[in-house]
Design a protein around this motif. Structure first.
Motif, PDB file in Angstrom:
ATOM      1  N   LEU D  18       0.843  -1.195   0.000  1.00 62.60           N
ATOM      2  CA  LEU D  18       0.000   0.000   0.000  1.00 62.60           C
ATOM      3  C   LEU D  18       0.879   1.246   0.000  1.00 62.60           C
ATOM      4  N   ASP D  19       0.303   2.350  -0.444  1.00 62.28           N
ATOM      5  CA  ASP D  19       1.004   3.627  -0.404  1.00 62.28           C
ATOM      6  C   ASP D  19       1.270   4.002   1.056  1.00 62.28           C
ATOM      7  N   ARG D  20       2.538   4.185   1.398  1.00 59.26           N
ATOM      8  CA  ARG D  20       2.911   4.386   2.805  1.00 59.26           C
ATOM      9  C   ARG D  20       2.401   5.709   3.366  1.00 59.26           C
ATOM     10  N   ARG D  21       2.349   6.723   2.544  1.00 51.31           N
ATOM     11  CA  ARG D  21       1.867   8.025   3.007  1.00 51.31           C
ATOM     12  C   ARG D  21       0.372   7.940   3.378  1.00 51.31           C
ATOM     13  N   MET D  22      -0.399   7.316   2.493  1.00 51.05           N
ATOM     14  CA  MET D  22      -1.841   7.140   2.750  1.00 51.05           C
ATOM     15  C   MET D  22      -2.063   6.289   4.004  1.00 51.05           C
ATOM     16  N   LEU D  23      -1.281   5.239   4.129  1.00 58.79           N
ATOM     17  CA  LEU D  23      -1.403   4.340   5.269  1.00 58.79           C
ATOM     18  C   LEU D  23      -1.109   5.076   6.581  1.00 58.79           C
ATOM     19  N   ALA D  24      -0.040   5.874   6.584  1.00 58.64           N
ATOM     20  CA  ALA D  24       0.327   6.617   7.795  1.00 58.64           C
ATOM     21  C   ALA D  24      -0.793   7.580   8.194  1.00 58.64           C
ATOM     22  N   GLU D  25      -1.398   8.217   7.198  1.00 60.01           N
ATOM     23  CA  GLU D  25      -2.472   9.167   7.509  1.00 60.01           C
ATOM     24  C   GLU D  25      -3.681   8.465   8.120  1.00 60.01           C
ATOM     25  N   VAL D  26      -4.014   7.291   7.584  1.00 54.43           N
ATOM     26  CA  VAL D  26      -5.160   6.550   8.120  1.00 54.43           C
ATOM     27  C   VAL D  26      -4.862   6.058   9.546  1.00 54.43           C
ATOM     28  N   ILE D  27      -3.671   5.530   9.756  1.00 51.08           N
ATOM     29  CA  ILE D  27      -3.308   5.039  11.098  1.00 51.08           C
ATOM     30  C   ILE D  27      -3.350   6.180  12.110  1.00 51.08           C
ATOM     31  N   LEU D 132      -8.975   4.632   1.713  1.00 50.73           N
ATOM     32  CA  LEU D 132      -8.057   3.481   1.737  1.00 50.73           C
ATOM     33  C   LEU D 132      -8.727   2.213   1.206  1.00 50.73           C
ATOM     34  N   LEU D 133     -10.017   2.080   1.456  1.00 55.05           N
ATOM     35  CA  LEU D 133     -10.721   0.810   1.216  1.00 55.05           C
ATOM     36  C   LEU D 133     -10.504   0.213  -0.183  1.00 55.05           C
ATOM     37  N   PRO D 134     -10.644   1.003  -1.258  1.00 53.94           N
ATOM     38  CA  PRO D 134     -10.486   0.394  -2.597  1.00 53.94           C
ATOM     39  C   PRO D 134      -9.113  -0.250  -2.799  1.00 53.94           C
TER      40      PRO D 134
END
Lengths: 155, 155, 155, 155
Positions: D18-27, D132-134
């Motif tokens: 997964l895109d790490r930037r997007m993942l960090a924002e969601v976490i 993130l879901l898709p």
């Protein structure tokens, strides 16, 4: 020590829209599954290194399953302002987690007794959750509540 | 459904520095106490408003105790690289939490059956934890480990 | 994304017996430490097998520290019916957990960048907790409450 | 204190699908939402009794949402042996929980500032999760893994 889950359900001071016996069994299964998965992850970490390298995915699935089961047991232990959509979604996640972790542990059942026990605990928890799921359907007898939060009961 | 806690301890692939039977009883008590406190907090929320106003501290203590018991059960379920200081500190916190929550619920035992059951569950869990505590002392037979993390076993 | 911890403390509808700025910093440190430890445990699991065998104790300490920090952040986020003894005991456990985990990760800081970051996060969280601890003393200014649960405020 | 979520993702020793930037924002959004919901439940408990009676459902939704967000953040922090089905199901549950809790808090936004902040935190977390879901779809680019646990990477 006998679980007090059923006693607590029997003394709940309001209505519960679900069968209390079924609910108690699912909650107890989830609590036991969470502990078993936590213990299995740790048992995997104690295996010799030539085994450990094949168990990293199993450890991860154990950790996910343990946390998801604990959270699901909490959600199912709350009945005040019951929301079928939220409960349904979390139970579905627990079904997936017990399935994934059960599959992972099952691959190691012949080599590691802790994985065999954990796989069987995951399977029986998954089965209990699948038995509960239809009763949580927003359109089923388990809930007539719409997706949006209903007004407070006290109103 | 019988707990698999003891089975998991029996299949642990390395040594455990504590009596496994005692450990299983404490872990099962903590799991049960966590669920009971979660359920008691929710039962309190369902009481009529004239009761509810006297139960806010009880609810808060229930929520704290539930989370602390869950975390303590997890810590006691991990034996790889056992650290007596960490385990000791968390068990002490669980002793305090079950005492505080037991006291809070005890004040309402005559009015609310869920508080009576929860108070008794907290008391018996506190007792089980107090029985375990001496075995966790860094200077006791339960652990010879110093405060600083010992080197990895694999070294 | 900025944390809303301070905003929530500012809008709390009753008194809080602790400095809100200090409290917000400790809560945010605990949340960050919990996530870092969860991530470090998983990063350790992804290391090549010749590294992994030296990291099992570190993984265990990471898992304990993550859960203890999460629980401690929750306890510190509840002020209704504040109990200094319970809060003090859980904060002491978090100090021990961040110390133990910080020590474990520190042993691997030269080899694994994730362990170096995690060790430093544990150290700064431990420091923040140590700064808070004196204010939680039952005999200190943070609380005059006795060990036994005080009567409900509503009474 | 800046979150170390992104640093930990950058030092992860294997691939992340997964895109790490997007993942960090969601976490980070999930961690913040969990704390906000825990604090909002407690703030509700401190409201005067004439308010409290309308807030019991809100408190329950806050407690569910807090636990679900914490668990989802943990699941998203683990990448070793990534399982798209499990992650997808838990993210869907978090979307439902933030929606339900956002709706509940929104009903009280004009009366209680803590509910307004919590509602907005839930909304922005729900939005981040929906983004993130898709990428978690088993058939999407985020994962090619089948429902059954894939064999261990080490094999």
């Amino acid at each position: 020590m006998a679980s007090t889950t059923m006693q607590m359900l029997e003394t709940y001071p309001a209505e519960i829209e679900l069968d209390r016996r079924m609910l108690a069994e699912v909650i107890d299964a989830l609590k036991d599954c969470a502990q078993t998965c936590t213990a299995c992850a740790d048992a995997c970490l104690s295996e010799p290194v030539e085994e450990l390298q094949n168990l990293t995915r199993c450890i991860r699935d154990n950790l996910d399953c343990a946390e998801i089961c604990t959270t699901t047991a909490s959600v199912l232990s709350r009945h005040t302002g019951y929301d079928a959509n939220l409960t349904h979604a979390q139970v579905q996640s627990a079904i997936q987690a017990t399935k994934t972790c059960g599959d992972s542990c099952d691959e190691h059942r012949d080599t590691h007794e802790h994985c065999r026990i954990c796989a069987e605990t995951c399977r029986s928890t998954e089965q209990a959750l699948n038995g509960l799921l239809p009763h949580l359907e927003p359109s089923g007898k388990g809930a007539q509540r719409p997706g949006r939060a209903a007004p407070q009961q006290g109103r």
